[in-house]
Every structure is written in C-alpha cells, then in structure tokens.
Design a protein around this motif. Structure first.
Motif, PDB file in Angstrom:
ATOM      1  N   UNK A   1       0.580  -0.627   0.418  1.00 54.11           N
ATOM      2  CA  UNK A   1       0.056   0.192   0.033  1.00 54.11           C
ATOM      3  C   UNK A   1       0.791   1.478   0.212  1.00 54.11           C
ATOM      4  N   UNK A   2       0.870   1.482  -1.059  1.00 56.44           N
ATOM      5  CA  UNK A   2       2.517   3.246  -1.087  1.00 56.44           C
ATOM      6  C   UNK A   2       1.728   4.337  -0.575  1.00 56.44           C
ATOM      7  N   UNK A   3       0.242   4.190   0.179  1.00 55.17           N
ATOM      8  CA  UNK A   3       0.001   5.614   0.966  1.00 55.17           C
ATOM      9  C   UNK A   3       0.356   5.759   2.448  1.00 55.17           C
ATOM     10  N   UNK A   4       1.124   4.744   2.452  1.00 57.91           N
ATOM     11  CA  UNK A   4       1.207   4.240   4.192  1.00 57.91           C
ATOM     12  C   UNK A   4       2.911   4.393   3.716  1.00 57.91           C
ATOM     13  N   UNK A   5       3.184   5.184   2.651  1.00 57.34           N
ATOM     14  CA  UNK A   5       4.709   5.537   3.040  1.00 57.34           C
ATOM     15  C   UNK A   5       4.462   7.267   3.186  1.00 57.34           C
ATOM     16  N   UNK A   6       3.409   7.840   3.083  1.00 60.44           N
ATOM     17  CA  UNK A   6       3.496   9.184   3.792  1.00 60.44           C
ATOM     18  C   UNK A   6       3.810   9.150   5.234  1.00 60.44           C
ATOM     19  N   UNK A   7       2.883   8.154   5.832  1.00 53.16           N
ATOM     20  CA  UNK A   7       3.199   8.031   7.318  1.00 53.16           C
ATOM     21  C   UNK A   7       4.678   8.586   8.047  1.00 53.16           C
ATOM     22  N   UNK A   8       5.510   7.785   7.105  1.00 52.99           N
ATOM     23  CA  UNK A   8       6.586   7.795   7.115  1.00 52.99           C
ATOM     24  C   UNK A   8       7.476   9.136   6.988  1.00 52.99           C
ATOM     25  N   UNK A   9       7.202  10.187   5.707  1.00 53.30           N
ATOM     26  CA  UNK A   9       7.578  11.430   5.704  1.00 53.30           C
ATOM     27  C   UNK A   9       6.456  11.909   6.325  1.00 53.30           C
ATOM     28  N   UNK A  10       5.610  11.543   7.225  1.00 54.52           N
ATOM     29  CA  UNK A  10       5.171  12.906   8.094  1.00 54.52           C
ATOM     30  C   UNK A  10       6.215  12.625   9.833  1.00 54.52           C
ATOM     31  N   UNK A  11       6.262  11.855   9.709  1.00 55.76           N
ATOM     32  CA  UNK A  11       7.373  11.133  10.652  1.00 55.76           C
ATOM     33  C   UNK A  11       8.149  11.665  10.827  1.00 55.76           C
ATOM     34  N   UNK A  12       9.112  11.507   9.725  1.00 53.91           N
ATOM     35  CA  UNK A  12      10.516  12.246  10.089  1.00 53.91           C
ATOM     36  C   UNK A  12      11.073  13.186   8.577  1.00 53.91           C
ATOM     37  N   UNK A  13       9.940  14.060   8.101  1.00 58.60           N
ATOM     38  CA  UNK A  13      10.428  15.148   7.261  1.00 58.60           C
ATOM     39  C   UNK A  13      11.252  16.311   7.533  1.00 58.60           C
ATOM     40  N   UNK A  14      10.428  16.832   8.665  1.00 57.86           N
ATOM     41  CA  UNK A  14      11.215  17.466   9.057  1.00 57.86           C
ATOM     42  C   UNK A  14      12.736  17.425   9.645  1.00 57.86           C
ATOM     43  N   UNK A  15      12.458  16.743  10.358  1.00 60.45           N
ATOM     44  CA  UNK A  15      13.978  15.993  11.220  1.00 60.45           C
ATOM     45  C   UNK A  15      14.970  15.970  10.035  1.00 60.45           C
ATOM     46  N   UNK A  16      14.928  15.595   8.655  1.00 59.50           N
ATOM     47  CA  UNK A  16      15.648  15.008   8.137  1.00 59.50           C
ATOM     48  C   UNK A  16      15.691  16.444   7.123  1.00 59.50           C
ATOM     49  N   UNK A  17      14.612  17.095   7.056  1.00 63.79           N
ATOM     50  CA  UNK A  17      14.807  19.117   6.328  1.00 63.79           C
ATOM     51  C   UNK A  17      15.251  19.333   7.453  1.00 63.79           C
ATOM     52  N   UNK A  18      15.847  19.663   8.722  1.00 65.88           N
ATOM     53  CA  UNK A  18      16.201  20.270   9.809  1.00 65.88           C
ATOM     54  C   UNK A  18      18.072  20.729   9.463  1.00 65.88           C
ATOM     55  N   UNK A  19      18.296  18.666   9.137  1.00 65.52           N
ATOM     56  CA  UNK A  19      19.730  18.718   9.401  1.00 65.52           C
ATOM     57  C   UNK A  19      19.921  19.001   7.842  1.00 65.52           C
ATOM     58  N   UNK A  20      19.199  18.847   7.038  1.00 66.02           N
ATOM     59  CA  UNK A  20      20.146  19.511   5.662  1.00 66.02           C
ATOM     60  C   UNK A  20      20.363  20.257   5.785  1.00 66.02           C
ATOM     61  N   UNK A  21      19.269  21.524   6.115  1.00 67.49           N
ATOM     62  CA  UNK A  21      19.553  22.843   6.464  1.00 67.49           C
ATOM     63  C   UNK A  21      20.835  23.417   6.903  1.00 67.49           C
ATOM     64  N   UNK A  22      21.151  22.877   8.871  1.00 68.86           N
ATOM     65  CA  UNK A  22      22.088  23.349   8.775  1.00 68.86           C
ATOM     66  C   UNK A  22      23.178  22.353   8.080  1.00 68.86           C
ATOM     67  N   UNK A  23      23.304  21.133   7.413  1.00 73.75           N
ATOM     68  CA  UNK A  23      24.403  20.831   6.662  1.00 73.75           C
ATOM     69  C   UNK A  23      24.911  21.967   5.517  1.00 73.75           C
ATOM     70  N   UNK A  24      23.888  22.654   4.782  1.00 72.82           N
ATOM     71  CA  UNK A  24      23.874  23.209   3.345  1.00 72.82           C
ATOM     72  C   UNK A  24      22.791  24.140   3.213  1.00 72.82           C
ATOM     73  N   UNK A  25      22.291  24.506   4.155  1.00 69.74           N
ATOM     74  CA  UNK A  25      21.096  25.634   4.225  1.00 69.74           C
ATOM     75  C   UNK A  25      19.635  25.520   3.880  1.00 69.74           C
ATOM     76  N   UNK A  26      18.613  26.814   4.038  1.00 67.09           N
ATOM     77  CA  UNK A  26      17.623  26.314   3.806  1.00 67.09           C
ATOM     78  C   UNK A  26      16.851  25.808   1.727  1.00 67.09           C
ATOM     79  N   UNK A  27      17.577  26.743   1.387  1.00 68.61           N
ATOM     80  CA  UNK A  27      17.459  25.959  -0.284  1.00 68.61           C
ATOM     81  C   UNK A  27      17.724  24.665  -0.525  1.00 68.61           C
ATOM     82  N   UNK A  28      19.041  24.590  -0.112  1.00 63.75           N
ATOM     83  CA  UNK A  28      19.854  23.582  -0.484  1.00 63.75           C
ATOM     84  C   UNK A  28      18.609  21.969   0.134  1.00 63.75           C
ATOM     85  N   UNK A  29      18.272  22.716   1.621  1.00 63.26           N
ATOM     86  CA  UNK A  29      17.300  21.183   2.167  1.00 63.26           C
ATOM     87  C   UNK A  29      16.115  20.793   1.241  1.00 63.26           C
ATOM     88  N   UNK A  30      15.590  21.712   1.239  1.00 63.19           N
ATOM     89  CA  UNK A  30      14.192  21.318   0.490  1.00 63.19           C
ATOM     90  C   UNK A  30      14.485  20.010  -0.556  1.00 63.19           C
TER      91      UNK A  30
END
Length: 188
Positions: free
Chosen positions: A8-37
């Motif tokens: 059920x591919x739609x379940x993957x959205x739950x994984x995104x909801x759970x971890x996307x903000x943390x992944x984005x925050x980590x990438x932003x700290x490493x590369x900046x907001x533009x690259x983090x997106x």
C-alpha cells in the motif's frame, strides 16, 4: 511502515510525516534552507524508490533515511566545503546566520564560529558525516552506524578522531576538557 508500503504505497506518507521535518532540519544545518528542500525531497523520493531493499530487521527507518540524506549531502560536498572555507575566511555564515542571531548568549559562540567551521571543513568527509550526525541529528553511535552503513567501531574511531582534530584546530589540546565539540557545534 516501509514493508507495508510495498503493498500500500500511500502508507509511505506516514513515514514522510514522521521524519521529513527532522531530515529537512539536518540538511538545512549542513547545506542551508535552499538545498535542504531538495535534499529532503530527494531523500524521500530515493527511499520510496528503494524501499524494497530496506532491512526490515531494523526497528526504525530513521537511520536509513538519514543515511540516504547523508549520501545526498555527500554529493554536494564541494559546495559545503566551499561554504565552510568561506566562513573560516570571513567569519560570516550565511547558512546559520538567522539562528545564530536569535540569542545574545550565542555572541561568544559566533566569535569562535569561523575557527570551528575551518576545523570542520578540514575533516575528511567520513569524519565530518559522523560528527555532524551526532552533533546536529543527535544520533547514537548505533544510529550513525546504521545511517552510514559502517561498523559501530568505525563510528567511534571517526568521532574520536574528528573531536580530537577539531579541538586541536581550536587550540584546545586538553583531552579532559568537559565541553564537547558536538555541544559547541549545536550551540554555536
């Protein structure tokens, strides 16, 4: 969830909801907001595409996702190094400027920021990945090992080497010093 998303591919959205903000925050700290997106989006796109290869013996997808993000960040290594070297030369960090300026208590940290950035830029890519996953993503040694697909002993040695090199570069050769390099990076 990863295993369930194969049916059920739609379940993957739950994984995104759970971890996307943390992944984005980590990438932003490493590369900046533009690259983090881009890094965050590419992390989940890659994870979705290769989810059938996820090792379901792991209880969490978090280290796996950070591993994908770290690999993507590694591809932008030259850009990151140029930014760290520019910070070492100028003392101005356009990536972290907004969060550094938020608190008066960070003024002292800002004064040493150029030296710290230079020291981090001088680390090997593997040592830098380990140090920043511990400092900015608050990973345990095991989570770093899982994220980077390396033995836990390698994590320990890389982190020890990175801390020692950064302390030496900052002029602190006292191994008994209480202040941790990861702590300085988190608050600096």
């Amino acid at each position: 969830m990863v295993r369930q998303s194969l049916e059920s591919p739609e379940i993957f959205a739950l994984l995104y909801d759970r971890h996307a903000a943390d992944i984005h925050r980590y990438a932003a700290r490493r590369l900046g907001d533009g690259a983090a997106d881009d890094i965050a989006a590419d992390t989940f796109l890659t994870a979705f595409r290769v989810r059938a290869r996820f090792d379901t013996t792991h209880h969490s997808a978090r280290p796996w996702l950070y591993g994908i993000a770290a690999n993507l960040i590694g591809k932008q290594r030259r850009k990151e190094l140029r930014g760290l070297r520019a910070l070492a030369r100028t003392g101005r960090d356009p990536v972290a400027e907004s969060w550094v300026e938020r608190a008066d208590s960070r003024v002292t940290a800002q004064a040493s920021q150029a030296a710290l950035a230079g020291a981090v830029a001088a680390l090997s890519g593997g040592d830098r990945h380990v140090l920043l996953l511990v400092a900015w993503a608050d990973f345990s040694y095991q989570e770093v090992a899982d994220a980077l697909s390396i033995p836990i002993g390698t994590v320990r040695s890389r982190l020890n080497r990175a801390r020692r090199k950064v302390r030496t570069a900052l002029g602190d050769n006292d191994p008994t010093r209480v202040t941790d390099v990861a702590e300085a990076m988190t608050h600096g």
